[in-house]
Design a protein around this motif. Structure first.
Motif, PDB file in Angstrom:
ATOM      1  N   ILE A 207       0.846  -1.194   0.000  1.00 48.44           N
ATOM      2  CA  ILE A 207       0.000   0.000   0.000  1.00 48.44           C
ATOM      3  C   ILE A 207       0.881   1.243   0.000  1.00 48.44           C
ATOM      4  O   ILE A 207       2.051   1.195   0.378  1.00 48.44           O
ATOM      5  CB  ILE A 207      -0.935   0.042   1.227  1.00 48.44           C
ATOM      6  CG1 ILE A 207      -0.123  -0.043   2.520  1.00 48.44           C
ATOM      7  CG2 ILE A 207      -1.976  -1.073   1.151  1.00 48.44           C
ATOM      8  CD1 ILE A 207      -0.946   0.117   3.798  1.00 48.44           C
ATOM      9  N   CYS A 208       0.306   2.359  -0.434  1.00 50.02           N
ATOM     10  CA  CYS A 208       1.069   3.609  -0.409  1.00 50.02           C
ATOM     11  C   CYS A 208       0.147   4.805  -0.377  1.00 50.02           C
ATOM     12  O   CYS A 208      -1.047   4.714  -0.679  1.00 50.02           O
ATOM     13  CB  CYS A 208       2.012   3.698  -1.618  1.00 50.02           C
ATOM     14  SG  CYS A 208       1.278   4.438  -3.094  1.00 50.02           S
ATOM     15  N   ILE A 209       0.727   5.937  -0.007  1.00 51.63           N
ATOM     16  CA  ILE A 209       0.101   7.247  -0.153  1.00 51.63           C
ATOM     17  C   ILE A 209       1.027   8.061  -1.054  1.00 51.63           C
ATOM     18  O   ILE A 209       2.247   8.011  -0.896  1.00 51.63           O
ATOM     19  CB  ILE A 209      -0.130   7.942   1.206  1.00 51.63           C
ATOM     20  CG1 ILE A 209      -0.850   9.275   1.012  1.00 51.63           C
ATOM     21  CG2 ILE A 209       1.163   8.105   1.985  1.00 51.63           C
ATOM     22  CD1 ILE A 209      -1.283   9.930   2.328  1.00 51.63           C
ATOM     23  N   ALA A 210       0.460   8.767  -2.029  1.00 53.32           N
ATOM     24  CA  ALA A 210       1.256   9.479  -3.035  1.00 53.32           C
ATOM     25  C   ALA A 210       0.732  10.886  -3.237  1.00 53.32           C
ATOM     26  O   ALA A 210      -0.467  11.141  -3.112  1.00 53.32           O
ATOM     27  CB  ALA A 210       1.230   8.722  -4.367  1.00 53.32           C
ATOM     28  N   ALA A 211       1.652  11.782  -3.566  1.00 55.21           N
ATOM     29  CA  ALA A 211       1.297  13.180  -3.822  1.00 55.21           C
ATOM     30  C   ALA A 211       1.936  13.631  -5.127  1.00 55.21           C
ATOM     31  O   ALA A 211       3.079  13.250  -5.421  1.00 55.21           O
ATOM     32  CB  ALA A 211       1.757  14.073  -2.685  1.00 55.21           C
ATOM     33  N   PRO A 212       1.237  14.448  -5.907  1.00 52.67           N
ATOM     34  CA  PRO A 212       1.846  14.997  -7.121  1.00 52.67           C
ATOM     35  C   PRO A 212       2.875  16.054  -6.775  1.00 52.67           C
ATOM     36  O   PRO A 212       2.790  16.691  -5.705  1.00 52.67           O
ATOM     37  CB  PRO A 212       0.657  15.610  -7.861  1.00 52.67           C
ATOM     38  CG  PRO A 212      -0.263  16.027  -6.750  1.00 52.67           C
ATOM     39  CD  PRO A 212      -0.121  14.969  -5.690  1.00 52.67           C
ATOM     40  N   ILE A 213       3.830  16.242  -7.648  1.00 58.27           N
ATOM     41  CA  ILE A 213       4.788  17.339  -7.527  1.00 58.27           C
ATOM     42  C   ILE A 213       4.361  18.396  -8.531  1.00 58.27           C
ATOM     43  O   ILE A 213       4.406  18.173  -9.744  1.00 58.27           O
ATOM     44  CB  ILE A 213       6.220  16.860  -7.799  1.00 58.27           C
ATOM     45  CG1 ILE A 213       6.600  15.772  -6.792  1.00 58.27           C
ATOM     46  CG2 ILE A 213       7.205  18.033  -7.726  1.00 58.27           C
ATOM     47  CD1 ILE A 213       7.907  15.071  -7.115  1.00 58.27           C
ATOM     48  N   LEU A 214       3.895  19.533  -8.022  1.00 59.40           N
ATOM     49  CA  LEU A 214       3.292  20.564  -8.851  1.00 59.40           C
ATOM     50  C   LEU A 214       4.107  21.848  -8.781  1.00 59.40           C
ATOM     51  O   LEU A 214       4.400  22.343  -7.688  1.00 59.40           O
ATOM     52  CB  LEU A 214       1.855  20.853  -8.394  1.00 59.40           C
ATOM     53  CG  LEU A 214       0.898  19.653  -8.318  1.00 59.40           C
ATOM     54  CD1 LEU A 214      -0.426  20.086  -7.698  1.00 59.40           C
ATOM     55  CD2 LEU A 214       0.676  19.059  -9.699  1.00 59.40           C
ATOM     56  N   LEU A 215       4.439  22.395  -9.952  1.00 61.42           N
ATOM     57  CA  LEU A 215       5.077  23.705  -9.990  1.00 61.42           C
ATOM     58  C   LEU A 215       4.068  24.778  -9.595  1.00 61.42           C
ATOM     59  O   LEU A 215       2.852  24.528  -9.608  1.00 61.42           O
ATOM     60  CB  LEU A 215       5.625  23.964 -11.397  1.00 61.42           C
ATOM     61  CG  LEU A 215       6.777  23.040 -11.841  1.00 61.42           C
ATOM     62  CD1 LEU A 215       7.224  23.399 -13.251  1.00 61.42           C
ATOM     63  CD2 LEU A 215       7.954  23.111 -10.882  1.00 61.42           C
ATOM     64  N   PRO A 216       4.506  25.978  -9.240  1.00 57.93           N
ATOM     65  CA  PRO A 216       3.583  27.018  -8.781  1.00 57.93           C
ATOM     66  C   PRO A 216       2.417  27.286  -9.731  1.00 57.93           C
ATOM     67  O   PRO A 216       1.318  27.590  -9.279  1.00 57.93           O
ATOM     68  CB  PRO A 216       4.487  28.244  -8.643  1.00 57.93           C
ATOM     69  CG  PRO A 216       5.820  27.665  -8.288  1.00 57.93           C
ATOM     70  CD  PRO A 216       5.921  26.393  -9.081  1.00 57.93           C
ATOM     71  N   ASN A 250       6.539  19.621  -2.088  1.00 53.89           N
ATOM     72  CA  ASN A 250       6.658  21.068  -2.273  1.00 53.89           C
ATOM     73  C   ASN A 250       8.125  21.498  -2.367  1.00 53.89           C
ATOM     74  O   ASN A 250       8.476  22.392  -3.148  1.00 53.89           O
ATOM     75  CB  ASN A 250       5.970  21.803  -1.131  1.00 53.89           C
ATOM     76  CG  ASN A 250       4.464  21.661  -1.175  1.00 53.89           C
ATOM     77  OD1 ASN A 250       3.888  21.392  -2.237  1.00 53.89           O
ATOM     78  ND2 ASN A 250       3.812  21.812  -0.037  1.00 53.89           N
ATOM     79  N   ASN A 251       8.980  20.868  -1.570  1.00 52.99           N
ATOM     80  CA  ASN A 251      10.405  21.208  -1.611  1.00 52.99           C
ATOM     81  C   ASN A 251      11.029  20.825  -2.961  1.00 52.99           C
ATOM     82  O   ASN A 251      11.857  21.561  -3.500  1.00 52.99           O
ATOM     83  CB  ASN A 251      11.147  20.502  -0.471  1.00 52.99           C
ATOM     84  CG  ASN A 251      10.825  21.090   0.888  1.00 52.99           C
ATOM     85  OD1 ASN A 251      10.407  22.244   0.986  1.00 52.99           O
ATOM     86  ND2 ASN A 251      11.004  20.309   1.939  1.00 52.99           N
ATOM     87  N   ILE A 252      10.647  19.677  -3.481  1.00 50.81           N
ATOM     88  CA  ILE A 252      11.150  19.266  -4.799  1.00 50.81           C
ATOM     89  C   ILE A 252      10.643  20.219  -5.875  1.00 50.81           C
ATOM     90  O   ILE A 252      11.392  20.631  -6.770  1.00 50.81           O
ATOM     91  CB  ILE A 252      10.735  17.818  -5.111  1.00 50.81           C
ATOM     92  CG1 ILE A 252      11.396  16.852  -4.129  1.00 50.81           C
ATOM     93  CG2 ILE A 252      11.113  17.441  -6.547  1.00 50.81           C
ATOM     94  CD1 ILE A 252      10.882  15.424  -4.214  1.00 50.81           C
ATOM     95  N   ALA A 253       9.364  20.591  -5.790  1.00 47.05           N
ATOM     96  CA  ALA A 253       8.805  21.534  -6.759  1.00 47.05           C
ATOM     97  C   ALA A 253       9.544  22.865  -6.706  1.00 47.05           C
ATOM     98  O   ALA A 253       9.821  23.486  -7.742  1.00 47.05           O
ATOM     99  CB  ALA A 253       7.314  21.740  -6.502  1.00 47.05           C
ATOM    100  N   GLY A 254       9.875  23.323  -5.496  1.00 46.37           N
ATOM    101  CA  GLY A 254      10.614  24.576  -5.360  1.00 46.37           C
ATOM    102  C   GLY A 254      11.994  24.491  -5.981  1.00 46.37           C
ATOM    103  O   GLY A 254      12.448  25.425  -6.659  1.00 46.37           O
ATOM    104  N   ALA A 255      12.667  23.349  -5.792  1.00 45.45           N
ATOM    105  CA  ALA A 255      13.990  23.166  -6.384  1.00 45.45           C
ATOM    106  C   ALA A 255      13.916  23.093  -7.905  1.00 45.45           C
ATOM    107  O   ALA A 255      14.859  23.472  -8.606  1.00 45.45           O
ATOM    108  CB  ALA A 255      14.634  21.899  -5.829  1.00 45.45           C
ATOM    109  N   ALA A 256      12.775  22.611  -8.420  1.00 46.33           N
ATOM    110  CA  ALA A 256      12.630  22.407  -9.866  1.00 46.33           C
ATOM    111  C   ALA A 256      12.004  23.602 -10.574  1.00 46.33           C
ATOM    112  O   ALA A 256      11.906  23.589 -11.813  1.00 46.33           O
ATOM    113  CB  ALA A 256      11.766  21.173 -10.124  1.00 46.33           C
ATOM    114  N   GLU A 257      11.611  24.623  -9.845  1.00 46.75           N
ATOM    115  CA  GLU A 257      10.819  25.723 -10.433  1.00 46.75           C
ATOM    116  C   GLU A 257      11.506  26.358 -11.626  1.00 46.75           C
ATOM    117  O   GLU A 257      10.857  26.712 -12.616  1.00 46.75           O
ATOM    118  CB  GLU A 257      10.525  26.778  -9.371  1.00 46.75           C
ATOM    119  CG  GLU A 257       9.609  27.885  -9.860  1.00 46.75           C
ATOM    120  CD  GLU A 257       9.213  28.844  -8.748  1.00 46.75           C
ATOM    121  OE1 GLU A 257       8.531  29.838  -9.063  1.00 46.75           O
ATOM    122  OE2 GLU A 257       9.591  28.595  -7.582  1.00 46.75           O
ATOM    123  N   ASN A 258      12.810  26.514 -11.578  1.00 47.05           N
ATOM    124  CA  ASN A 258      13.525  27.187 -12.669  1.00 47.05           C
ATOM    125  C   ASN A 258      14.227  26.197 -13.611  1.00 47.05           C
ATOM    126  O   ASN A 258      15.037  26.584 -14.433  1.00 47.05           O
ATOM    127  CB  ASN A 258      14.557  28.151 -12.088  1.00 47.05           C
ATOM    128  CG  ASN A 258      13.893  29.277 -11.313  1.00 47.05           C
ATOM    129  OD1 ASN A 258      12.885  29.816 -11.737  1.00 47.05           O
ATOM    130  ND2 ASN A 258      14.463  29.600 -10.167  1.00 47.05           N
TER     131      ASN A 258
END
Length: 263
Positions: A207-216, A250-258
């Protein structure tokens, strides 16, 4: 995941056929003989031989004359390494995955979506590892995995319908979603909830819980999951880890924003 599509890539001509042959060789996960490729191939024997020769001459495949086998070539490996560095979330996400793994002590998956299928790009094992399908570099189904559903839920309408059409709907377990309508309803619920679950849909006991990685701006670039065994935790237990999962996404999205990831 269902069987490999055996229809020729005629719309893309010779290049499409050559890439299809590369896919067939890679799918065996070991050096493979001509007759084994021919068994899976939609192409005539002479056409397949010519494509293999061209791919070998270009370094995309290597040929072992002693064993009579084909395998991915050095040039293909070099291109894959370059694509991994430029297009994969893995390098940017690494420190954030390490931190989440240390916090929750469960298996962590990082994934991206390719034509409705899941590409696992990184993984952290639990303190007590559990045997499961996923490995970094492996491709899995979208419709019955937490990361797959989390990513499909946040595609735009046209892309989501295209991803839904690309699913096999093979029943892996008694919990697997087996129709487009059931998947659509699940994806709508995920969009309202913000997280996805794998309720033993791909593997019994996992089983798992998953979240999308979303840019701003809302663009989905991947997904992250915390995975465990039903012998260790329940879905309710995983819900307690959601704040840490979302913070990591959210931290990964922030690192990937640019960073310019491919669409």
């Amino acid at each position: 995941m269902g069987a490999m599509d055996k229809s020729p890539q005629t719309a893309d001509g010779t290049v499409g056929k050559a890439l299809h042959v590369l896919d067939m060789v890679a799918a065996h996960m070991r050096p493979v003989r001509f007759n084994d490729i021919l068994t899976d191939s939609p192409y005539p024997k002479a056409t397949l031989y010519r494509l293999l020769q061209t791919l070998t001459n270009q370094g995309m495949l290597s040929f072992d004359p002693d064993g009579g086998t084909y395998a991915p070539g050095i040039r293909l490996v070099r291109l894959a390494h370059s694509a991994w560095r430029q297009s994969s979330l893995a390098p940017l996400a690494r420190p954030h995955l390490d931190e989440l793994s240390s916090q929750v002590q469960e298996t962590i998956h990082l994934a991206q979506l390719d034509r409705g299928q899941v590409l696992y790009v990184d993984k952290r094992n639990a303190a007590t590892p559990v045997e499961m399908f996923s490995q970094a570099g492996k491709v899995g189904p979208g419709y019955c995995t937490g990361v797959g559903k989390a990513m499909m839920a946040y595609l735009n309408d046209d892309a989501r319908e295209d991803a839904i059409r690309h699913q096999s709907y093979f029943r892996h377990t008694d919990h697997t979603l087996t129709s487009p309508d059931a998947l659509r309803a699940e994806l709508a619920h995920i969009r309202s909830r913000g997280v996805a679950y794998d309720r033993e849909e791909h593997e019994v006991g996992i089983i798992c819980i998953a979240a999308p990685i979303l840019l701003p701006g809302g663009r989905m670039i991947g997904a992250l999951s915390i995975t465990t065994s039903t012998q260790h935790k329940s879905l309710r237990d995983l819900d307690q880890l959601e704040p840490m999962l979302q913070a990591c996404a959210n931290n990964i999205a922030g690192a990937a924003e640019n960073w310019q990831f491919p669409s």
